[in-house]
Every structure is written in C-alpha cells, then in structure tokens.
Design a protein around this motif. Structure first.
Motif, PDB file in Angstrom:
ATOM      1  N   ARG A 149      40.960  40.746 -29.270  1.00  0.00           N
ATOM      2  CA  ARG A 149      40.558  40.084 -30.508  1.00  0.00           C
ATOM      3  C   ARG A 149      41.139  38.671 -30.591  1.00  0.00           C
ATOM      4  NH1 ARG A 149      40.238  44.535 -35.139  1.00  0.00           N
ATOM      5  NH2 ARG A 149      39.658  46.268 -33.824  1.00  0.00           N
ATOM      6  N   VAL A 150      40.576  37.876 -31.485  1.00  0.00           N
ATOM      7  CA  VAL A 150      41.096  36.541 -31.737  1.00  0.00           C
ATOM      8  C   VAL A 150      42.545  36.673 -32.188  1.00  0.00           C
ATOM      9  CG1 VAL A 150      40.860  34.517 -33.237  1.00  0.00           C
ATOM     10  CG2 VAL A 150      38.811  35.636 -32.315  1.00  0.00           C
ATOM     11  N   LYS A 151      43.407  35.816 -31.665  1.00  0.00           N
ATOM     12  CA  LYS A 151      44.837  35.781 -32.007  1.00  0.00           C
ATOM     13  C   LYS A 151      45.563  37.080 -31.653  1.00  0.00           C
ATOM     14  CE  LYS A 151      45.932  32.189 -34.033  1.00  0.00           C
ATOM     15  NZ  LYS A 151      46.539  31.098 -33.328  1.00  0.00           N
ATOM     16  N   SER A 152      45.111  37.777 -30.595  1.00  0.00           N
ATOM     17  CA  SER A 152      45.737  39.046 -30.218  1.00  0.00           C
ATOM     18  C   SER A 152      46.792  38.889 -29.124  1.00  0.00           C
ATOM     19  CB  SER A 152      44.666  40.040 -29.761  1.00  0.00           C
ATOM     20  OG  SER A 152      44.030  39.571 -28.581  1.00  0.00           O
ATOM     21  N   GLY A 153      46.974  37.678 -28.607  1.00  0.00           N
ATOM     22  CA  GLY A 153      47.983  37.443 -27.580  1.00  0.00           C
ATOM     23  C   GLY A 153      47.440  37.339 -26.169  1.00  0.00           C
ATOM     24  N   LYS A 154      46.120  37.169 -26.015  1.00  0.00           N
ATOM     25  CA  LYS A 154      45.525  37.086 -24.679  1.00  0.00           C
ATOM     26  C   LYS A 154      46.096  35.930 -23.867  1.00  0.00           C
ATOM     27  CE  LYS A 154      41.399  36.616 -26.300  1.00  0.00           C
ATOM     28  NZ  LYS A 154      41.688  36.699 -27.725  1.00  0.00           N
ATOM     29  N   THR A 155      46.195  34.765 -24.478  1.00  0.00           N
ATOM     30  CA  THR A 155      46.682  33.600 -23.737  1.00  0.00           C
ATOM     31  C   THR A 155      48.134  33.781 -23.326  1.00  0.00           C
ATOM     32  OG1 THR A 155      45.100  32.161 -24.863  1.00  0.00           O
ATOM     33  CG2 THR A 155      46.943  31.090 -23.756  1.00  0.00           C
ATOM     34  N   ASN A 156      48.996  34.228 -24.239  1.00  0.00           N
ATOM     35  CA  ASN A 156      50.400  34.448 -23.872  1.00  0.00           C
ATOM     36  C   ASN A 156      50.541  35.531 -22.810  1.00  0.00           C
ATOM     37  OD1 ASN A 156      51.679  32.474 -25.378  1.00  0.00           O
ATOM     38  ND2 ASN A 156      51.949  33.775 -27.153  1.00  0.00           N
ATOM     39  N   THR A 157      49.732  36.580 -22.879  1.00  0.00           N
ATOM     40  CA  THR A 157      49.769  37.631 -21.856  1.00  0.00           C
ATOM     41  C   THR A 157      49.364  37.057 -20.507  1.00  0.00           C
ATOM     42  OG1 THR A 157      49.298  39.344 -23.482  1.00  0.00           O
ATOM     43  CG2 THR A 157      48.835  39.878 -21.177  1.00  0.00           C
ATOM     44  N   THR A 158      48.323  36.251 -20.487  1.00  0.00           N
ATOM     45  CA  THR A 158      47.871  35.629 -19.248  1.00  0.00           C
ATOM     46  C   THR A 158      48.922  34.671 -18.709  1.00  0.00           C
ATOM     47  OG1 THR A 158      45.585  35.823 -20.002  1.00  0.00           O
ATOM     48  CG2 THR A 158      45.989  34.328 -18.172  1.00  0.00           C
ATOM     49  N   ILE A 159      49.526  33.876 -19.579  1.00  0.00           N
ATOM     50  CA  ILE A 159      50.563  32.935 -19.155  1.00  0.00           C
ATOM     51  C   ILE A 159      51.742  33.693 -18.541  1.00  0.00           C
ATOM     52  CG2 ILE A 159      52.274  31.257 -19.973  1.00  0.00           C
ATOM     53  CD1 ILE A 159      50.126  30.367 -22.060  1.00  0.00           C
ATOM     54  N   ALA A 160      52.187  34.769 -19.184  1.00  0.00           N
ATOM     55  CA  ALA A 160      53.300  35.559 -18.652  1.00  0.00           C
ATOM     56  C   ALA A 160      52.929  36.173 -17.301  1.00  0.00           C
ATOM     57  CB  ALA A 160      53.710  36.644 -19.646  1.00  0.00           C
ATOM     58  N   THR A 161      51.711  36.651 -17.177  1.00  0.00           N
ATOM     59  CA  THR A 161      51.262  37.248 -15.917  1.00  0.00           C
ATOM     60  C   THR A 161      51.252  36.207 -14.801  1.00  0.00           C
ATOM     61  OG1 THR A 161      49.947  38.894 -17.097  1.00  0.00           O
ATOM     62  CG2 THR A 161      49.356  38.480 -14.799  1.00  0.00           C
ATOM     63  N   LEU A 162      50.764  35.007 -15.093  1.00  0.00           N
ATOM     64  CA  LEU A 162      50.732  33.973 -14.061  1.00  0.00           C
ATOM     65  C   LEU A 162      52.128  33.475 -13.713  1.00  0.00           C
ATOM     66  CD1 LEU A 162      47.528  31.914 -14.923  1.00  0.00           C
ATOM     67  CD2 LEU A 162      47.815  33.896 -13.465  1.00  0.00           C
ATOM     68  N   ALA A 163      53.017  33.392 -14.707  1.00  0.00           N
ATOM     69  CA  ALA A 163      54.402  32.993 -14.427  1.00  0.00           C
ATOM     70  C   ALA A 163      55.060  34.004 -13.496  1.00  0.00           C
ATOM     71  CB  ALA A 163      55.188  32.858 -15.729  1.00  0.00           C
ATOM     72  N   LEU A 164      54.841  35.286 -13.745  1.00  0.00           N
ATOM     73  CA  LEU A 164      55.422  36.328 -12.892  1.00  0.00           C
ATOM     74  C   LEU A 164      54.740  36.351 -11.521  1.00  0.00           C
ATOM     75  CD1 LEU A 164      57.604  38.477 -12.873  1.00  0.00           C
ATOM     76  CD2 LEU A 164      55.898  40.104 -13.673  1.00  0.00           C
ATOM     77  N   ALA A 165      53.438  36.142 -11.487  1.00  0.00           N
ATOM     78  CA  ALA A 165      52.728  36.069 -10.204  1.00  0.00           C
ATOM     79  C   ALA A 165      53.265  34.899  -9.374  1.00  0.00           C
ATOM     80  CB  ALA A 165      51.224  35.925 -10.437  1.00  0.00           C
ATOM     81  N   HIS A 166      53.560  33.785 -10.029  1.00  0.00           N
ATOM     82  CA  HIS A 166      54.154  32.637  -9.345  1.00  0.00           C
ATOM     83  C   HIS A 166      55.484  33.021  -8.708  1.00  0.00           C
ATOM     84  CE1 HIS A 166      55.409  28.525  -8.558  1.00  0.00           C
ATOM     85  NE2 HIS A 166      56.540  28.793  -9.204  1.00  0.00           N
ATOM     86  N   GLU A 167      56.299  33.799  -9.418  1.00  0.00           N
ATOM     87  CA  GLU A 167      57.595  34.249  -8.886  1.00  0.00           C
ATOM     88  C   GLU A 167      57.408  35.116  -7.642  1.00  0.00           C
ATOM     89  OE1 GLU A 167      60.124  32.852 -10.046  1.00  0.00           O
ATOM     90  OE2 GLU A 167      59.877  32.608 -12.214  1.00  0.00           O
ATOM     91  N   ASN A 168      56.250  35.763  -7.533  1.00  0.00           N
ATOM     92  CA  ASN A 168      55.960  36.652  -6.419  1.00  0.00           C
ATOM     93  C   ASN A 168      55.077  36.006  -5.360  1.00  0.00           C
ATOM     94  OD1 ASN A 168      57.142  39.505  -6.867  1.00  0.00           O
ATOM     95  ND2 ASN A 168      56.541  38.760  -8.898  1.00  0.00           N
ATOM     96  N   ASN A 169      55.072  34.686  -5.342  1.00  0.00           N
ATOM     97  CA  ASN A 169      54.438  33.860  -4.304  1.00  0.00           C
ATOM     98  C   ASN A 169      52.922  33.837  -4.301  1.00  0.00           C
ATOM     99  OD1 ASN A 169      56.587  32.467  -3.107  1.00  0.00           O
ATOM    100  ND2 ASN A 169      57.212  34.319  -2.021  1.00  0.00           N
ATOM    101  N   PHE A 170      52.277  34.209  -5.412  1.00  0.00           N
ATOM    102  CA  PHE A 170      50.862  33.881  -5.540  1.00  0.00           C
ATOM    103  C   PHE A 170      50.805  32.378  -5.793  1.00  0.00           C
ATOM    104  CE2 PHE A 170      50.649  38.404  -6.418  1.00  0.00           C
ATOM    105  CZ  PHE A 170      49.449  38.778  -5.841  1.00  0.00           C
ATOM    106  N   ARG A 171      49.834  31.686  -5.203  1.00  0.00           N
ATOM    107  CA  ARG A 171      49.833  30.228  -5.282  1.00  0.00           C
ATOM    108  C   ARG A 171      48.592  29.596  -5.892  1.00  0.00           C
ATOM    109  NH1 ARG A 171      54.340  30.512  -5.802  1.00  0.00           N
ATOM    110  NH2 ARG A 171      55.864  30.508  -4.164  1.00  0.00           N
ATOM    111  N   CYS A 172      47.564  30.355  -6.132  1.00  0.00           N
ATOM    112  CA  CYS A 172      46.343  29.771  -6.689  1.00  0.00           C
ATOM    113  C   CYS A 172      45.850  30.644  -7.832  1.00  0.00           C
ATOM    114  CB  CYS A 172      45.269  29.672  -5.613  1.00  0.00           C
ATOM    115  SG  CYS A 172      43.739  28.914  -6.196  1.00  0.00           S
ATOM    116  N   PHE A 173      45.592  30.020  -8.980  1.00  0.00           N
ATOM    117  CA  PHE A 173      45.155  30.748 -10.167  1.00  0.00           C
ATOM    118  C   PHE A 173      43.925  30.059 -10.738  1.00  0.00           C
ATOM    119  CE2 PHE A 173      49.781  30.692  -9.876  1.00  0.00           C
ATOM    120  CZ  PHE A 173      50.041  32.033  -9.699  1.00  0.00           C
ATOM    121  N   ILE A 174      42.929  30.831 -11.066  1.00  0.00           N
ATOM    122  CA  ILE A 174      41.728  30.301 -11.710  1.00  0.00           C
ATOM    123  C   ILE A 174      41.570  31.050 -13.023  1.00  0.00           C
ATOM    124  CG2 ILE A 174      39.240  29.982 -11.577  1.00  0.00           C
ATOM    125  CD1 ILE A 174      39.589  29.987  -8.487  1.00  0.00           C
ATOM    126  N   ILE A 175      41.585  30.303 -14.127  1.00  0.00           N
ATOM    127  CA  ILE A 175      41.454  30.901 -15.452  1.00  0.00           C
ATOM    128  C   ILE A 175      40.119  30.458 -16.024  1.00  0.00           C
ATOM    129  CG2 ILE A 175      42.445  31.044 -17.765  1.00  0.00           C
ATOM    130  CD1 ILE A 175      44.818  29.724 -15.494  1.00  0.00           C
TER     131      ILE A 175
END
Length: 142
Positions: free
Chosen positions: A85-111
């Motif tokens: 839903r609108v304002k349900s935290g999708k962007t923050n969840t995605t940001i946290a997921t990409l930050a953690l993926a970065h820590e695990n050596n994923f290098r390319c993200f397409i949003i």
C-alpha cells in the motif's frame, strides 16, 4: 545444495539502520532489516545455485566466476517484486535490502518504479539520501 552464509552487518546497512531507527523507531527499523536479511539470503541461495558459490555472500569475491548455463533466459528465482500500500514502507524495505545486498558483494541493482518521471527522480533521491557508503543511484534521465 550447500547454503551460503551472508553478512548481516557492515558499514552500508549499519548506517542505514541507525538512521532509520531515528526516523521510524527501533522496532520498525529492526523489522526492515529482518526482511532484508530474508530477501538477500534467498537471492544468495539462488544466485549460488545458478552461477556457482563464492561470488556473493559472506567472504565472497563480488565477481561472476562462471556464466549462467541454464535453459531459461532468466534463471529461476533470481528476480523479485516488492509491492504494498501507499506509505507502507516499500521504499525503505527496498533500500535496506539493497544496502545488505551491497554488503554481500552484489554490484548491480535495477529498481523499476513508474513511468512518472517525477516519481522516478523522487525515488532515486530517496535512495541516495538514505544509503551512505554503498552504491550510487541514478534516475533514468541521469
């Protein structure tokens, strides 16, 4: 199949969670991190299955050691979708997921967001403002 462990802490994700704790509270920031851990663990699992172990995850190289040799154009379980839903935290969840993926050596993200140029710029700005010490994000015009 051998399970590949992941890093659950690091400069990028730790800074983000600390910042989010101030903005949305400890409980909500912790829930975001838990979700990010689940998503990244799943991504590492299926990446390792389709491309081989050691490229991503804890103590990984961050390099693609072998090409995908499967029959399907897109390896199974290597894509994802976050919706809500609108304002349900999708962007923050995605940001946290990409930050953690970065820590695990994923290098390319397409949003992918919307064909609305203003919304795309707003989302790219939110990613850049939230993520410190990690990947850099651009909107499609940049």
């Amino acid at each position: 199949m051998t399970s590949t462990s992941i890093k659950t802490n690091g400069d990028c994700i730790d800074r983000l969670i600390k910042k989010l704790e101030k903005e949305i509270g400890l409980k909500e920031a912790s829930k975001l991190k838990e979700t990010a851990i689940e998503v990244v663990q799943n991504c590492v699992k299926f990446y390792s299955k389709n491309f081989g172990h050691g490229d991503v995850g804890e103590n990984s190289t961050g390099l693609v050691s072998q090409p995908y040799k499967g029959q399907d154009p897109i390896p199974n379980s290597t894509t994802g979708l976050i919706y809500g839903r609108v304002k349900s935290g999708k962007t923050n969840t995605t940001i946290a997921t990409l930050a953690l993926a970065h820590e695990n050596n994923f290098r390319c993200f397409i949003i992918l967001t919307s064909d609305n140029t203003w919304l795309g710029k707003q989302t790219a700005n939110r990613f850049n403002n939230q993520v410190q010490g990690g990947p850099v994000f651009f909107d499609w015009e940049a």
